[in-house]
Design a protein around this motif. Structure first.
Motif, PDB file in Angstrom:
ATOM      1  N   ARG A   1       0.987  -1.163  -0.337  1.00 46.95           N
ATOM      2  CA  ARG A   1      -0.006   0.034   0.073  1.00 46.95           C
ATOM      3  C   ARG A   1       0.943   1.268   0.042  1.00 46.95           C
TER       4      ARG A   1
ATOM      5  N   LYS B   1       0.879   3.239   7.103  1.00 47.55           N
ATOM      6  CA  LYS B   1       0.019   2.289   6.371  1.00 47.55           C
ATOM      7  C   LYS B   1      -0.360   2.477   4.956  1.00 47.55           C
ATOM      8  N   ASN B   2      -0.462   3.914   4.695  1.00 49.93           N
ATOM      9  CA  ASN B   2      -1.096   4.245   3.379  1.00 49.93           C
ATOM     10  C   ASN B   2      -0.004   5.188   2.509  1.00 49.93           C
ATOM     11  N   ALA B   3      -0.074   4.992   1.252  1.00 48.70           N
ATOM     12  CA  ALA B   3       0.958   5.911   0.397  1.00 48.70           C
ATOM     13  C   ALA B   3       0.552   7.479   0.703  1.00 48.70           C
ATOM     14  N   ASN B   4       1.646   8.288   0.330  1.00 46.38           N
ATOM     15  CA  ASN B   4       1.423   9.760   0.361  1.00 46.38           C
ATOM     16  C   ASN B   4       0.375   9.852  -0.482  1.00 46.38           C
ATOM     17  N   GLY B   5      -0.422  11.118  -0.101  1.00 45.87           N
ATOM     18  CA  GLY B   5      -1.708  11.437  -0.846  1.00 45.87           C
ATOM     19  C   GLY B   5      -3.054  10.906  -0.443  1.00 45.87           C
ATOM     20  N   SER B   6      -2.816   9.746   0.643  1.00 40.66           N
ATOM     21  CA  SER B   6      -3.991   9.282   1.401  1.00 40.66           C
ATOM     22  C   SER B   6      -4.447  10.286   2.259  1.00 40.66           C
ATOM     23  N   ASN B   7      -5.502  10.144   2.954  1.00 36.21           N
ATOM     24  CA  ASN B   7      -5.923  11.144   4.070  1.00 36.21           C
ATOM     25  C   ASN B   7      -5.218  10.894   5.492  1.00 36.21           C
TER      26      ASN B   7
ATOM     27  N   ASP C   1      -2.294   8.221   8.087  1.00 35.73           N
ATOM     28  CA  ASP C   1      -1.477   7.064   8.218  1.00 35.73           C
ATOM     29  C   ASP C   1      -0.402   6.972   7.067  1.00 35.73           C
ATOM     30  N   THR C   2       0.188   8.078   6.628  1.00 37.48           N
ATOM     31  CA  THR C   2       0.985   7.929   5.803  1.00 37.48           C
ATOM     32  C   THR C   2       2.554   8.350   6.063  1.00 37.48           C
TER      33      THR C   2
END
Length: 492
Positions: free
Chosen positions: A148, A439-445, A447-448
């Motif tokens: 992710r 947990k999430n890629a940059n650009g997600s809202n 936990d980047t």
């Protein structure tokens, strides 16, 4: 570096053997291939029929001899009786009403505002003493890839963009080094007899080789190679909703990792629980790799754990808002054990309910995968989970011979252990100081890597200021002297 055993699904105790094995002579190996040129091996077929899995051989006639050999070898790795028990027990509890839940009793939680300076000092010293005596080991859950995050590497290899360029693995290794230094400084005898913190790292079949190589290339980040033990979590077949194996290819059963709770069975089958006992380990600090602010081997948390005399403990943060997608600690029934329920298991009314005495949400203590266990309790958990054989079922699209098939992945979770604990204590920490999930890629809202990096830099900034320093725009917002950071943390 020590080698732990693989946690891959155990080879069947019935062995389901052909007449040849990997040590056979060429002649006998040829003979066994010739046996496969007719029908499936009868012993294996009958065994599959015993458990309703004979469809595993459905495409036998379409396979080449080599593919038939691969299929037989794949089935031989499966403990069919164990798998049948797990599938039956896990499917059997679906639809069974769960026990009612109650908020965690207030005495079970040490909140930030309750703690006195004397308590923090006491717990810090107790923790350092236990660490200096070799009683604490660290257990890292690191089986996931950074998919992710846009990377196929193990998640611990990920660089969140700090000025230092350090990976999550390096940040955590250096924190272990620093706690060791602090523990050594706390004893008067000097380095004689000091036992380094042993680091057990659980990988998966998908991350194991890359993780080991990453540590080797980086010279174990300053730790001794023999104070790290790698071991693999298990895999388990994916099944249809009626419990049949899904075939990934005509000659291979679809499998998936058995969840981070697979650590318990992996430790047992790898004989690492015995290894810990031989080393004199009494306590295990357990955490997930994707937290950039994790305080590995935190002396204060360890001291609190020892002082409370419980078998299990967890660091918790207050739920930010009712709909936050985090699991929370609850009490299962009146007077029952503490456990974790996922956010999806709470209806809106329950999630929004307020404790009128405290002003907090009734169910506010979020699980952030920062746990402490006694070694004796881990042995009990490994045996209990194996006996009960109940796994969580996740509906997923499973790659199969028929394309992506609706099926079930079976998983255990690290927090499943708490149901078995006669005594559990929770220890509140500040989210901005100890929880920066990646947990999430940059650009997600949320936990980047960017949000985690900002939390790390903000914390380090506060440490600099608390230590009497100051920042200018020309100074990077990080420090290289981690020991002074930890000393500052102790005083904060």
């Amino acid at each position: 570096m020590r080698e732990g055993g693989s946690g891959v699904v155990a080879t069947s105790s019935t062995s389901l053997e052909l007449s040849s094995n990997s040590n056979s002579s060429n002649g006998s190996a040829t003979a066994s291939i010739e046996l496969l040129s007719s029908g499936p091996p009868q012993v294996i077929l009958e065994r599959l029929k015993d458990y309703g899995q004979e469809d595993t051989f459905a495409l036998w006639d379409e396979l080449t001899l080599d593919e038939r050999h691969l299929l037989v070898k794949d089935i031989q790795t499966l403990d069919l009786s164990r798998l049948d028990r797990i599938i039956r027990c896990s499917l059997g509890v679906q639809g069974v009403p769960s026990p009612s839940i109650e908020p965690v009793p207030e005495p079970s939680v040490s909140t930030v505002e309750q703690r006195t300076l004397d308590q923090r000092e006491k717990w810090w010293n107790m923790g350092l003493k236990a660490i200096s005596q070799g009683k604490l080991a660290v257990l890292l859950l690191s089986g996931g890839q950074g998919t992710r995050l846009g990377s196929s590497d193990p998640k611990g290899c990920f660089n969140i963009g700090l000025p230092s360029g350090k990976s999550l693995f390096q940040l955590q290794a250096e924190r272990i080094l620093c706690v060791q230094k602090l523990a050594l400084q706390s004893v008067n005898e000097g380095s004689a007899g000091f036992v380094p913190i042993h680091w057990y790292i659980m990988t998966s079949p998908f991350t194991d080789e890359a993780t080991r190589k990453f540590f080797e290339i980086h010279k174990y980040f300053g730790l001794e190679a023999d104070q790290i033990t790698f071991f693999q979590q298990g895999t388990i077949p994916c099944v249809t909703k009626d419990g049949r194996f899904i075939m990934e290819t005509p000659y291979r059963v679809a499998k998936a990792p058995d969840g981070n709770g697979g650590v318990y069975s992996a430790l047992k089958t790898s004989k690492l629980l015995e290894d810990m006992a031989m080393r004199g380990v009494k306590y295990l600090d357990c955490y997930g790799v994707d937290n950039a602010l994790v305080r590995v081997a935190d002396p204060t948390f360890l001291g609190y754990f020892i002082d409370k005399g419980v078998v299990a403990a967890a660091k918790v943060v207050r739920k930010a808002y009712p709909q936050e997608k985090v699991g929370v600690f609850v009490q299962k029934g009146k007077g029952g054990p503490l456990s974790v329920v996922e956010y999806s298991e709470l209806d809106q009314q329950t999630a929004c309910a307020i404790n009128q005495e405290t002003g907090r949400l009734r169910f506010c203590w979020s699980n952030v995968c920062l746990h402490m266990f006694t070694l004796d309790f881990l042995n009990q958990v490994a045996n209990g989970l194996e006996k009960d054989s109940i796994y969580h079922l996740a509906e997923k699209k499973i790659p199969s011979v028929h394309g992506y098939t609706n099926g079930l992945k079976l998983e255990q979770f690290i927090f499943d252990a708490f149901t078995y604990a006669p005594t559990t204590a929770l220890f509140e920490v500040q989210r901005e100081e100890e929880f920066a999930p990646v947990k999430n890629a940059n650009g997600s809202n949320f936990d980047t890597p960017d949000s985690a990096r900002l939390l790390v830099l903000r914390l380090h900034t506060r440490w600099v200021v608390a230590a009497g320093g100051f920042l200018t725009h020309s100074v990077p917002l990080y420090l290289t002297d981690i020991t002074s950071l930890l000393l500052c943390w102790r005083k904060s």
